[in-house]
Design a protein around this motif. Structure first.
Motif, PDB file in Angstrom:
ATOM      1  N   PRO A   1       0.706  -1.137  -0.066  1.00  0.00           N
ATOM      2  CA  PRO A   1      -0.126   0.119  -0.216  1.00  0.00           C
ATOM      3  C   PRO A   1       0.542   0.989  -0.146  1.00  0.00           C
ATOM      4  O   PRO A   1       1.786   1.464   0.240  1.00  0.00           O
ATOM      5  CB  PRO A   1      -0.653   0.009   1.175  1.00  0.00           C
ATOM      6  N   ALA A   2       0.625   2.348  -0.300  1.00  0.00           N
ATOM      7  CA  ALA A   2       1.277   3.387  -0.486  1.00  0.00           C
ATOM      8  C   ALA A   2       1.527   4.111   1.097  1.00  0.00           C
ATOM      9  O   ALA A   2       0.378   3.988   1.482  1.00  0.00           O
ATOM     10  CB  ALA A   2       0.130   4.517  -0.998  1.00  0.00           C
ATOM     11  N   ALA A   3       2.734   4.215   1.280  1.00  0.00           N
ATOM     12  CA  ALA A   3       2.961   4.972   2.049  1.00  0.00           C
ATOM     13  C   ALA A   3       2.907   6.042   2.299  1.00  0.00           C
ATOM     14  O   ALA A   3       3.017   7.004   0.922  1.00  0.00           O
ATOM     15  CB  ALA A   3       4.822   4.992   2.025  1.00  0.00           C
ATOM     16  N   SER A   4       2.676   6.801   3.442  1.00  0.00           N
ATOM     17  CA  SER A   4       2.832   8.182   3.874  1.00  0.00           C
ATOM     18  C   SER A   4       4.308   8.480   4.409  1.00  0.00           C
ATOM     19  O   SER A   4       4.155   7.555   6.005  1.00  0.00           O
ATOM     20  CB  SER A   4       1.683   7.836   4.932  1.00  0.00           C
ATOM     21  N   TYR A   5       4.790   9.765   3.967  1.00  0.00           N
ATOM     22  CA  TYR A   5       5.810   9.889   5.304  1.00  0.00           C
ATOM     23  C   TYR A   5       5.537  11.264   6.267  1.00  0.00           C
ATOM     24  O   TYR A   5       5.014  12.291   5.878  1.00  0.00           O
ATOM     25  CB  TYR A   5       6.531  10.868   4.064  1.00  0.00           C
ATOM     26  N   MET A   6       6.804  11.133   7.462  1.00  0.00           N
ATOM     27  CA  MET A   6       6.419  12.775   7.791  1.00  0.00           C
ATOM     28  C   MET A   6       7.500  13.704   7.567  1.00  0.00           C
ATOM     29  O   MET A   6       7.273  15.083   7.433  1.00  0.00           O
ATOM     30  CB  MET A   6       6.246  12.294   9.127  1.00  0.00           C
ATOM     31  N   ILE A   7       8.695  13.528   7.237  1.00  0.00           N
ATOM     32  CA  ILE A   7       9.064  13.904   6.277  1.00  0.00           C
ATOM     33  C   ILE A   7       9.174  14.278   4.944  1.00  0.00           C
ATOM     34  O   ILE A   7       8.944  13.994   4.131  1.00  0.00           O
ATOM     35  CB  ILE A   7      11.286  13.523   5.850  1.00  0.00           C
ATOM     36  N   ALA A   8       8.943  15.783   4.765  1.00  0.00           N
ATOM     37  CA  ALA A   8       8.468  16.320   3.836  1.00  0.00           C
ATOM     38  C   ALA A   8       8.957  15.828   2.009  1.00  0.00           C
ATOM     39  O   ALA A   8       8.416  15.700   1.414  1.00  0.00           O
ATOM     40  CB  ALA A   8       8.509  17.804   3.265  1.00  0.00           C
ATOM     41  N   ASP A   9      10.409  16.179   1.913  1.00  0.00           N
ATOM     42  CA  ASP A   9      11.352  15.388   0.549  1.00  0.00           C
ATOM     43  C   ASP A   9      11.247  14.337   0.486  1.00  0.00           C
ATOM     44  O   ASP A   9      11.351  13.779   0.033  1.00  0.00           O
ATOM     45  CB  ASP A   9      12.366  16.431   0.172  1.00  0.00           C
ATOM     46  N   LEU A  10      10.673  13.185   1.266  1.00  0.00           N
ATOM     47  CA  LEU A  10      11.187  11.956   1.129  1.00  0.00           C
ATOM     48  C   LEU A  10      10.553  11.144   0.109  1.00  0.00           C
ATOM     49  O   LEU A  10      10.947  10.288  -0.811  1.00  0.00           O
ATOM     50  CB  LEU A  10      11.115  11.074   2.548  1.00  0.00           C
ATOM     51  N   PRO A  11       9.048  11.482  -0.482  1.00  0.00           N
ATOM     52  CA  PRO A  11       8.753  10.887  -1.563  1.00  0.00           C
ATOM     53  C   PRO A  11       9.439  11.377  -2.149  1.00  0.00           C
ATOM     54  O   PRO A  11       9.428  10.340  -3.467  1.00  0.00           O
ATOM     55  CB  PRO A  11       7.254  11.524  -1.476  1.00  0.00           C
ATOM     56  N   ASP A  12       9.905  13.020  -2.660  1.00  0.00           N
ATOM     57  CA  ASP A  12      10.690  12.852  -4.004  1.00  0.00           C
ATOM     58  C   ASP A  12      12.292  12.521  -3.753  1.00  0.00           C
ATOM     59  O   ASP A  12      12.501  11.726  -4.914  1.00  0.00           O
ATOM     60  CB  ASP A  12      11.072  14.348  -3.900  1.00  0.00           C
ATOM     61  N   ILE A  13      12.521  11.906  -2.485  1.00  0.00           N
ATOM     62  CA  ILE A  13      13.584  11.268  -2.825  1.00  0.00           C
ATOM     63  C   ILE A  13      13.337   9.592  -3.024  1.00  0.00           C
ATOM     64  O   ILE A  13      14.256   8.792  -3.636  1.00  0.00           O
ATOM     65  CB  ILE A  13      14.064  10.951  -1.449  1.00  0.00           C
ATOM     66  N   LEU A  14      12.311   9.138  -2.694  1.00  0.00           N
ATOM     67  CA  LEU A  14      12.123   7.639  -2.895  1.00  0.00           C
ATOM     68  C   LEU A  14      11.527   8.008  -4.485  1.00  0.00           C
ATOM     69  O   LEU A  14      11.623   6.485  -4.411  1.00  0.00           O
ATOM     70  CB  LEU A  14      11.003   7.158  -1.893  1.00  0.00           C
ATOM     71  N   ASP A  15      11.375   8.652  -5.188  1.00  0.00           N
ATOM     72  CA  ASP A  15      10.206   8.318  -6.240  1.00  0.00           C
ATOM     73  C   ASP A  15      11.578   8.306  -7.110  1.00  0.00           C
ATOM     74  O   ASP A  15      12.208   8.131  -7.775  1.00  0.00           O
ATOM     75  CB  ASP A  15      10.044  10.279  -6.751  1.00  0.00           C
ATOM     76  N   MET A  16      10.649   7.201  -8.097  1.00  0.00           N
ATOM     77  CA  MET A  16      11.111   6.147  -8.877  1.00  0.00           C
ATOM     78  C   MET A  16      10.551   6.073 -10.302  1.00  0.00           C
ATOM     79  O   MET A  16      10.871   5.311 -11.311  1.00  0.00           O
ATOM     80  CB  MET A  16      11.796   4.709  -8.579  1.00  0.00           C
ATOM     81  N   SER A  17       9.822   7.222 -10.687  1.00  0.00           N
ATOM     82  CA  SER A  17       8.664   7.441 -12.051  1.00  0.00           C
ATOM     83  C   SER A  17      10.358   7.742 -12.818  1.00  0.00           C
ATOM     84  O   SER A  17       9.211   6.767 -13.915  1.00  0.00           O
ATOM     85  CB  SER A  17       8.356   8.301 -11.659  1.00  0.00           C
ATOM     86  N   GLU A  18      11.210   8.327 -13.109  1.00  0.00           N
ATOM     87  CA  GLU A  18      12.404   8.563 -13.730  1.00  0.00           C
ATOM     88  C   GLU A  18      12.689   7.302 -14.325  1.00  0.00           C
ATOM     89  O   GLU A  18      13.544   6.736 -15.329  1.00  0.00           O
ATOM     90  CB  GLU A  18      12.973   9.255 -13.799  1.00  0.00           C
TER      91      GLU A  18
END
Length: 313
Positions: free
Chosen positions: A265-282
């Motif tokens: 399931p999609a994770a939720s994060y407290m650290i604001a930029d962590l989703p961007d850090i882990l993003d693998m869309s490219e």
């Protein structure tokens, strides 16, 4: 800045290199044994209060932040907090002992104030008559003024005896930082170079000044002494080549992270930029390597962010 594409291109390159895979497997095996042994000695819920001894002021400030009303609430945070603290003091040393021999270095274990007590690792190149040694710190902000002064002074004092005992004409010293960047440094490491230049023998000749650079060198008769600050990826590339830091990350992930291949399931994060850090869309959906499972790839980005100042497109 690092490129995610470059990171995953490097992972592909490692995956197709049998020697690189062998190094990763060897480190993984050693990490599993050492980490497992260390974990057994960590505090747990059955430990007495004295094992969790920490600053009462920190406990009160944290309780204020969390709006705690009962001691039972802060107690739940004591175990993980103490575990992190205990691990941090030994993790860097563990990494050194596992990784240095894999890349042809010798771990130096010397008593304080002894002949090579400054060093954590060394390598002797008898063909070029060069002694290569390193002092290693786990992070970019662990150094203070006294430590920088002592390192500079001791290098100048010990370099001639290292050269004599190993039959070499050149001493190449590195102050290495296991993760982070020079930008993240508290700049105390640069003081090492200044102190070396200040403490070098009067009769010596300065070859490379430290000003405006992260290295210094001087010659003293037949002996040449150089010192360089290498942080994070720079250190690992010096140790074993351009993909060494990624090989290390792979070994750590394989030894510590359980692979999960089914969709999560999609994770939720407290650290604001962590989703961007882990993003693998490219990264293409068909990307596949054998050295890491698909569910472990985000951990590579998580670790990589500790070795850089950010990701670039």
């Amino acid at each position: 800045l690092l490129s995610k594409k470059d990171i995953f291109d490097s992972l592909k390159r490692i995956d197709s290199d049998p020697k690189a895979r062998d190094r990763i497997l060897a480190m993984e095996t050693d990490f599993r044994a050492k980490i497992g042994s260390h974990i057994k000695g960590l505090p747990d819920a059955s430990s007495k209060f004295a094992k969790f001894y920490t600053s009462p002021f920190v406990l009160m400030f944290y309780s204020k932040q969390k709006a705690y009303a009962q001691v039972s609430q802060i107690e739940q945070d004591l175990v993980p907090a103490k575990v992190f603290s205990s691990m941090e003091t030994s993790a860097g040393n563990m990494v050194e002992k596992v990784v240095l021999p894999i890349y042809g270095w010798e771990v130096v274990q010397s008593a304080m104030h002894s002949h090579e007590s400054l060093l954590d690792g060394r390598k002797i190149d008898h063909q070029s008559k060069k002694f290569v040694g390193a002092t290693l710190k786990s992070g970019p902000r662990t150094l203070n003024d006294d430590m920088a002064r002592n390192i500079g002074n001791e290098l100048v004092e010990r370099a001639p005896s290292w050269a004599v005992s190993h039959g070499v004409r050149e001493v190449d010293f590195t102050y290495g930082v296991l993760y982070g960047t020079k930008k993240q440094s508290n700049k105390k490491d640069w003081h090492i170079l200044r102190n070396i230049e200040e403490f070098r023998p009067r009769q010596s000749k300065l070859v490379t000044a430290h000003k405006g650079d992260w290295s210094v060198s001087y010659s003293d008769g037949p002996l040449t002494v150089s010192a360089t600050i290498r942080a994070g990826i720079e250190w690992w590339e010096f140790l074993g080549g351009r993909d060494t830091w990624i090989e290390l990350c792979c070994a750590l992930i394989r030894s510590c992270i359980i692979p999960v291949n089914k969709p999560q399931p999609a994770a939720s994060y407290m650290i604001a930029d962590l989703p961007d850090i882990l993003d693998m869309s490219e990264i293409g959906s068909g990307y596949n390597v054998s050295v890491l499972q698909s569910g472990q790839l985000e951990w590579l980005l998580f670790l990589a962010r500790h070795f850089c100042d950010g990701f670039k497109k």
